[in-house]
Motif scaffolding. Structure first.
Motif, mmCIF file in Angstrom:
data_model
loop_
_atom_site.group_PDB
_atom_site.id
_atom_site.type_symbol
_atom_site.label_atom_id
_atom_site.label_comp_id
_atom_site.label_asym_id
_atom_site.label_seq_id
_atom_site.Cartn_x
_atom_site.Cartn_y
_atom_site.Cartn_z
ATOM 1 N N ASP A 106 0.855 -1.074 0.141
ATOM 2 C CA ASP A 106 -0.085 -0.052 0.103
ATOM 3 C C ASP A 106 0.781 1.277 0.127
ATOM 4 O OD1 ASP A 106 -2.498 -1.551 0.306
ATOM 5 O OD2 ASP A 106 -1.987 -1.815 2.471
ATOM 6 N N VAL A 107 1.937 1.286 0.920
ATOM 7 C CA VAL A 107 2.739 2.473 1.049
ATOM 8 C C VAL A 107 4.174 2.012 0.856
ATOM 9 C CG1 VAL A 107 3.516 4.183 2.524
ATOM 10 C CG2 VAL A 107 1.001 3.521 2.401
ATOM 11 N N THR A 109 8.394 3.350 0.964
ATOM 12 C CA THR A 109 9.114 4.439 1.064
ATOM 13 C C THR A 109 10.511 4.110 0.394
ATOM 14 O OG1 THR A 109 9.947 4.006 3.288
ATOM 15 C CG2 THR A 109 7.888 5.156 3.256
ATOM 16 N N ILE A 142 8.050 9.113 -0.267
ATOM 17 C CA ILE A 142 6.840 8.226 -0.087
ATOM 18 C C ILE A 142 6.089 8.016 -1.430
ATOM 19 C CG2 ILE A 142 4.703 8.039 1.431
ATOM 20 C CD1 ILE A 142 5.983 9.961 3.477
ATOM 21 N N LEU A 144 2.435 6.178 -2.692
ATOM 22 C CA LEU A 144 1.153 5.417 -2.183
ATOM 23 C C LEU A 144 0.511 4.802 -3.573
ATOM 24 C CD1 LEU A 144 -0.396 8.878 -0.683
ATOM 25 C CD2 LEU A 144 1.233 7.070 0.500
ATOM 26 N N ARG A 145 0.006 3.564 -3.178
ATOM 27 C CA ARG A 145 -1.007 2.989 -4.305
ATOM 28 C C ARG A 145 -2.386 3.619 -3.832
ATOM 29 N NH1 ARG A 145 -1.012 -1.916 -6.479
ATOM 30 N NH2 ARG A 145 0.679 -2.889 -5.259
ATOM 31 N N ALA A 149 -4.471 3.646 -0.334
ATOM 32 C CA ALA A 149 -3.908 4.603 0.629
ATOM 33 C C ALA A 149 -3.886 6.010 0.133
ATOM 34 C CB ALA A 149 -2.498 4.066 0.424
ATOM 35 N N LEU A 174 2.945 8.787 7.463
ATOM 36 C CA LEU A 174 3.446 7.418 7.582
ATOM 37 C C LEU A 174 2.803 6.719 8.673
ATOM 38 C CD1 LEU A 174 4.991 5.044 6.479
ATOM 39 C CD2 LEU A 174 7.062 6.021 7.594
ATOM 40 N N ALA A 177 -0.685 5.769 7.998
ATOM 41 C CA ALA A 177 -0.869 4.682 7.278
ATOM 42 C C ALA A 177 -0.757 3.583 8.295
ATOM 43 C CB ALA A 177 0.245 4.743 6.019
ATOM 44 N N CYS A 184 3.106 -1.297 4.791
ATOM 45 C CA CYS A 184 4.163 -0.279 4.352
ATOM 46 C C CYS A 184 5.372 -0.982 4.613
ATOM 47 C CB CYS A 184 4.022 0.925 5.674
ATOM 48 S SG CYS A 184 2.290 1.426 5.900
#
Length: 270
Positions: A106-107, A109, A142, A144-145, A149, A174, A177, A184
């Motif tokens: 989903d997230v 970094t 960062i 995001l999907r 997200a 973050l 999330a 993540c």
């Protein structure tokens, strides 16, 4: 999958700076620019392209500008960015492939090149609290999907231009999330370069910076924040960014204010 690079900028000089940039035309990659303090100005002709969208932001503060950029994206992946970031587009293709290969992600970094001295993990890892030792995230690292997200937002009470807390919006994005139990992960892929130090690494920290640090500590580590606050103040003073007394006082004030920030922004922060 497609990628939107969500860029924020401020004022006539910001949009001019972007107009002078070379945004390469790449299939599947678009640029979404949120322009704050636009003063009724026109969008420069260099930005009038099919793969560039410029939206205007009327709400004050960096976080509101960030949120305007995120909510204006329509691609599968949203990469958060600023107007002074230089991207490695070969790395961005790898970023897209990471999301394609990991449908549960989903997230994500990533690493960036910047003079702030951040310690990155040397391997891919799942992100949860506590974070890997020495690691802190910056917004332009960062991605995001959007389908899972894309409703994440920066807290309007945090960040430059907010009334009291002049930092902390990246860390709380973050944390939001993670608190929502999204998947993540950190990947040791360098995606961009930033020429300036981050807010928390400036030579001198303002009261607003220190208040934000206390707020973030209290929201991230509610059970141990009273132990972490003096340690944070000591580190700030050791680096010469503020006196120990001022750092301890302002960070403590920020921690005390954190429950109110959470109460007023629960839908954003949690």
């Amino acid at each position: 999958m497609t990628l939107d690079i969500a860029i924020i900028t401020y004022g006539p000089e910001g949009i001019r700076r972007l107009a002078e940039r070379d945004f390469p035309v790449i299939a599947g990659i678009s640029y979404v620019i949120s322009w704050q303090d636009y003063r009724e100005g026109d969008v420069p002709s260099a930005l009038l392209r099919d793969d560039i969208k410029v939206v205007r932001c009327d709400a004050p503060g960096l976080s509101n500008n960030r949120n305007r950029s995120i909510e204006s994206c329509t691609s599968d992946i949203i990469l958060i960015s600023d107007d002074d970031i230089t991207h490695d587009f070969n790395a961005l293709r790898q970023l897209i492939e990471i999301f394609e290969r990991n449908p549960e992600l989903d997230v994500a970094t990533f690493r960036s090149i910047h003079p702030s001295g951040v310690i990155y993990p040397d391997h891919s890892c799942r992100l949860s609290v506590p974070y890997p030792k020495g690691y802190s995230v910056t917004s332009f690292e960062i991605a995001l999907r959007r389908s899972t997200a894309g409703n994440l937002r920066a807290c309007p009470e945090l960040g430059l231009g907010s009334p009291r807390f002049h930092a902390g919006e990246d860390e709380m994005l973050l944390l939001s999330a993670i608190n929502r139990h999204l998947d993540c992960r950190f990947y040791p892929l360098t995606i961009c370069e930033h020429p300036h130090v981050s807010t928390g690494c400036k030579a001198t920290l303002t009261d607003g910076n220190l208040l934000a640090a206390g707020c973030v500590i209290a929201l991230t580590y509610p059970g141990s924040c009273m132990l972490r606050i003096p340690l944070k103040a000591w580190r700030v003073s050791r680096r010469g960014q503020a006196s120990l007394a001022r750092a301890l006082w302002q960070i403590t004030r920020g921690a005390i204010a954190a429950p109110g920030v959470l109460r007023r922004n629960r839908d954003t922060l949690w």
